[in-house]
Scaffold this motif. Structure first.
Motif, short mmCIF file in Angstrom:
data_model
loop_
_atom_site.label_atom_id
_atom_site.label_comp_id
_atom_site.label_asym_id
_atom_site.label_seq_id
_atom_site.Cartn_x
_atom_site.Cartn_y
_atom_site.Cartn_z
N ASP A 159 0.83 -1.21 0.00
CA ASP A 159 0.00 0.00 0.00
C ASP A 159 0.85 1.25 0.00
O ASP A 159 0.64 2.18 -0.78
N PHE A 160 1.83 1.23 0.90
CA PHE A 160 2.66 2.43 1.05
C PHE A 160 3.43 2.73 -0.24
O PHE A 160 3.42 3.85 -0.75
N LEU A 161 4.07 1.69 -0.78
CA LEU A 161 4.87 1.90 -2.00
C LEU A 161 3.99 2.34 -3.16
O LEU A 161 4.34 3.22 -3.93
N GLY A 162 2.81 1.70 -3.26
CA GLY A 162 1.89 2.07 -4.33
C GLY A 162 1.51 3.54 -4.23
O GLY A 162 1.56 4.28 -5.21
N THR A 163 1.15 3.96 -3.04
CA THR A 163 0.76 5.35 -2.84
C THR A 163 1.92 6.28 -3.12
O THR A 163 1.79 7.29 -3.83
N PHE A 164 3.08 5.92 -2.57
CA PHE A 164 4.27 6.76 -2.72
C PHE A 164 4.63 6.96 -4.19
O PHE A 164 4.72 8.09 -4.67
N PHE A 165 4.80 5.86 -4.89
CA PHE A 165 5.20 5.99 -6.30
C PHE A 165 4.10 6.62 -7.15
O PHE A 165 4.38 7.34 -8.10
N GLY A 166 2.85 6.33 -6.78
CA GLY A 166 1.74 6.94 -7.50
C GLY A 166 1.80 8.46 -7.41
O GLY A 166 1.63 9.16 -8.41
N LEU A 167 2.07 8.94 -6.22
CA LEU A 167 2.12 10.40 -6.03
C LEU A 167 3.36 11.00 -6.69
O LEU A 167 3.29 12.06 -7.32
N VAL A 168 4.49 10.30 -6.56
CA VAL A 168 5.71 10.79 -7.21
C VAL A 168 5.49 10.88 -8.72
O VAL A 168 5.83 11.87 -9.37
N PHE A 169 4.89 9.82 -9.26
CA PHE A 169 4.63 9.75 -10.70
C PHE A 169 3.79 10.94 -11.15
O PHE A 169 4.14 11.66 -12.10
#
Lengths: 483, 255
Positions: free
Chosen positions: B117-127
């Motif tokens: 969840d965390f990585l998905g959210t993190f990379f999603g926002l960075v992207f």
């Protein structure tokens, strides 16, 4: 300066030079001149159709061109890495845009997206106007490969410019300068149109000059049978850069080489490579090997010429029609000198070059031929005060005359001043007294440009400096350089 | 419409995507590498050349060196994209248990889900942030604007729309989709017995836009993902220097 308009670098956004006079184009060769090269000028109403045919041909032959057409993402990185854009501020001189002049057409005729969506993806029909733009901008590009060096994909705009110039040449559009030089190549085997008597005369004169400067003469062998080394000087050295020839002669004399110059290929450069990579380029490629065979040479040593060395090192092996191309090694005189310097076999007196020197890296040497380190090894061995300019080595900027765009018509001369702005800034920052530019085109560009930019430096080749520094027992060195 | 987008179009999309990529690379392979145009300094062997290529691909070295402001946007965008694509594959396939499966003794199922969840959210926002920054640059930086055409903006807008929908569904509980729901739907597609689309308008839109992206991909500059290697294969190759030394010169160098 020819006009009051004072060019400034584009990095100062308030001083953008907008090409208000429209397209800048060098004087064109006439149909009669093209005819002597075996090219019939294509009539205007057939130009577009023929150009598309040639484009189709080259896209099926040259992968480097196709990949340049297909890989660009328009990130804009190349813009400020191109001295031409920095000097002129013309957006079409951004390498990505320059390549786009062909890419738009390529997309329109040869891609799905271009056929279906046209202008949405930046595709455009080919028109005569577009061909005029090609002529203007492909002869403002100096094919220095700096954009290829910095591009994240390694897209080499040089490959695009080559194809663009070749198509134009096939249609009968090329600068007078390049075409006339092409004619001289076919007739005499050199750019200057020098004949054997002319060459011998000049060299006799240089023998005397060497005697005056060093106290004893050195003969220049011409077309000497049973030689071991064929030395290929730039023909400009006979007229404009005699010190380079003298330096080479002193080096060959020092190591006791059995060398010769050939009157049939007294040309290190190759303007064919810069305009017509078929007939004209091949003429010099084939002369080099056939002359080496005729004179019994076991090796060809190339003189100081940037594009010429690239054309020799990278293109002779794949372009020559003679089988001996695989048996005669071709090396550059700098590389040979470095071998001796590394072995400590040369007695060099730095004191004979007591001035501060900066080194201009010719584009083709550093980005296409890997001469970076060797030029510096020589430099450090022969001069007392060597100052690097910034950026240097592979990142150095072009002199602004690369690929033979040394046009003299007023508008293009003004362009040369602008294209050398970045260079002038670099040179000025070093505060050096001598500018070492080991390339005939660089030298030809710098002789007037150091005056236009009021740089107050003397332009020299690298072998010139080696020749001065080499110590022979009989030398009575008298400096002829006035700083 | 839902049936078309969810059950028929995906097969067309994948066919165009894979077929288009193959066709375009096929066309690149027709012309030859005519002359050696390797950029100096020359790699000494194919091994060094390939390491150099991969290093460029991984670090965006040239951007870092010559255009830092561009690197700040481009590198995180691509790294995030790589992670997002990978995350979609393993995340949906394992229902977020990928880290647990890799190291079952150290990482519990719950920890893996949290990490996913965390990585998905993190990379999603960075992207998303990086894409917006890159779009801003196309409008605001003179030199980038000068080289842009309509499709350059549209590609970014399409990616931004996809990323925005993804982030929105991830962050807003009312429209959130569980891994299991998505997996069930995707499994149906992969096993050639398509299930109806989940009843979530945002998901349907996102699913549709991703398909648009996949259809556009082979016929656009997005092919630079492959073009990179084809281009570098030409300009970064080893070169063998001719032997030095002047034959029969009196002064010979002892080797």
């Amino acid at each position: 300066m020819s006009e009051a308009r004072k060019p400034q670098l584009v990095s100062d956004p308030h001083n953008l030079w907008k090409g208000s006079t429209g397209l800048r184009q060098a004087k064109r060769a006439k149909a009669e001149l093209f005819q002597t090269l075996g090219v019939r000028v294509v009539p205007d109403d057939q130009k577009v159709e023929m150009a598309i045919k040639y484009l189709d041909k080259y896209r099926k032959e040259v992968r480097s061109f196709v990949m340049a057409m297909e890989s660009c993402v328009k990130c804009g990185l190349c813009a400020e890495n191109c001295h031409t854009y920095l000097g002129t501020g013309d957006p079409n001189n951004i390498p990505a845009n320059r390549a786009d002049l062909i890419r738009k057409v390529y997309k329109r005729y040869f891609t799905v997206q271009g056929r279906l969506f046209g202008s949405l993806v930046g595709a455009e029909d080919l028109t005569l106007d577009m061909l005029e733009k090609w002529y203007s901008y492909f002869y403002q590009c100096s094919e220095c490969r700096r954009c290829g060096h910095v591009c994240p994909f390694g897209i080499d705009t040089c490959e695009v410019t080559f194809v663009g110039r070749q198509i134009l040449f096939n249609l009968g559009i090329a600068p007078q300068l390049h075409t006339a030089t092409g004619k001289a190549i076919l007739e005499t085997g050199n750019h200057m149109g020098l004949t054997k008597p002319g060459i011998e005369d000049t060299l006799e004169f240089l023998t005397e000059e060497i005697e005056e400067q060093y106290g004893w003469p050195i003969e220049f062998p011409v077309d000497k049978p049973d030689s071991d080394i064929l030395y290929v000087p730039s023909s400009a050295d006979f007229m404009l850069n005699p010190d380079t020839l003298k330096g080479a002669a002193r080096f060959f004399q020092y190591v006791g080489a059995n060398w010769t110059i050939s009157s049939k290929i007294a040309e290190a450069g190759n303007f064919g490579y810069l305009s017509d990579q078929n007939r004209v380029q091949k003429e010099l490629v084939n002369r080099a090997i056939s002359e080496a065979v005729k004179l019994g040479c076991k090796k060809i040593v190339w003189g100081e010429c940037g594009h010429g060395w690239r054309a020799a090192k990278m293109y002779i092996p794949t372009k020559s029609d003679y089988p001996d191309v695989d048996r005669i090694p071709i090396t550059h005189i700098h590389d040979e000198v470095v071998e001796y310097i590394k072995a400590g076999a040369l007695k060099l007196d730095k004191g004979r070059n007591p001035f501060s020197v900066t080194l201009h890296d010719p584009c083709n040497y550093v980005r296409a031929c890997g001469l970076c380190d060797n030029m510096r090894i020589i430099m450090n061995a022969v001069v007392e005060d060597f100052r690097e300019m910034h950026p240097c080595r592979e990142q150095n900027f072009c002199c602004g005359g690369g690929s033979g765009i040394l046009f003299d018509d007023p508008d293009m001369y003004q362009f040369r001043i602008e294209a050398s702005l970045k260079k002038a800034e670099q040179i000025r920052a070093t505060g050096a007294q001598v500018l070492c530019a080991p390339c005939s085109i660089c030298k030809a560009q710098f002789y007037p440009m150091v005056k236009e930019h009021k740089l107050g430096v003397q332009v020299k080749g690298l072998i010139d400096l080696v020749g001065r520094a080499l110590v022979f027992p009989d030398d009575q060195f008298e400096d002829d350089m006035e700083l | 419409m839902d049936q078309f987008v969810g059950q028929i179009l995906p097969y067309i999309t994948v066919a165009i995507f894979l077929g288009g990529i193959t066709w375009r690379i096929w066309r690149w392979m027709i012309p030859r590498i005519v002359h050696n145009i390797t950029l100096a300094p020359f790699p000494s062997s194919w091994f060094t050349a390939i390491v150099l290529m991969l290093w460029q691909a991984l670090s965006f070295w040239n951007l870092l060196k010559f255009d830092r402001p561009l690197w700040v946007g481009a590198w995180p965008m691509h790294i995030a994209l790589l992670n997002i694509v990978g995350g979609h594959v393993v995340g949906f396939y394992t229902l977020g248990l990928q880290f647990h499966i890799i190291a079952p003794l150290i990482i519990t199922e719950h920890m893996s889900e949290v990490a996913s969840d965390f990585l998905g959210t993190f990379f999603g926002l960075v992207f998303l942030a990086a894409l917006l920054y890159l779009l801003y640059r196309r409008f605001a930086v003179e030199k980038v604007k000068a080289v842009s055409s309509a499709s350059d903006y549209l590609h970014l807008v399409l990616l931004i729309a996809i990323a925005a929908l993804g982030n929105y569904m991830r962050l807003v509980p009312e429209v959130h989709m569980t891994y299991a729901e998505v997996r069930e739907f995707l499994a149906g597609l992969f096993l050639f017995s398509p299930e109806p689309l989940p009843e979530n308008v945002l998901f349907v839109w996102k699913f549709f836009l991703v398909q648009v992206l996949m259809i556009v991909f082979p016929f656009s500059k997005l092919m630079h993902a492959f073009g990179f290697f084809w281009e570098r294969w030409i300009v970064n190759r080893p070169y063998k220097e001719a032997p030095l030394g002047l034959p029969n010169a009196k002064l010979q160098i002892q080797k």
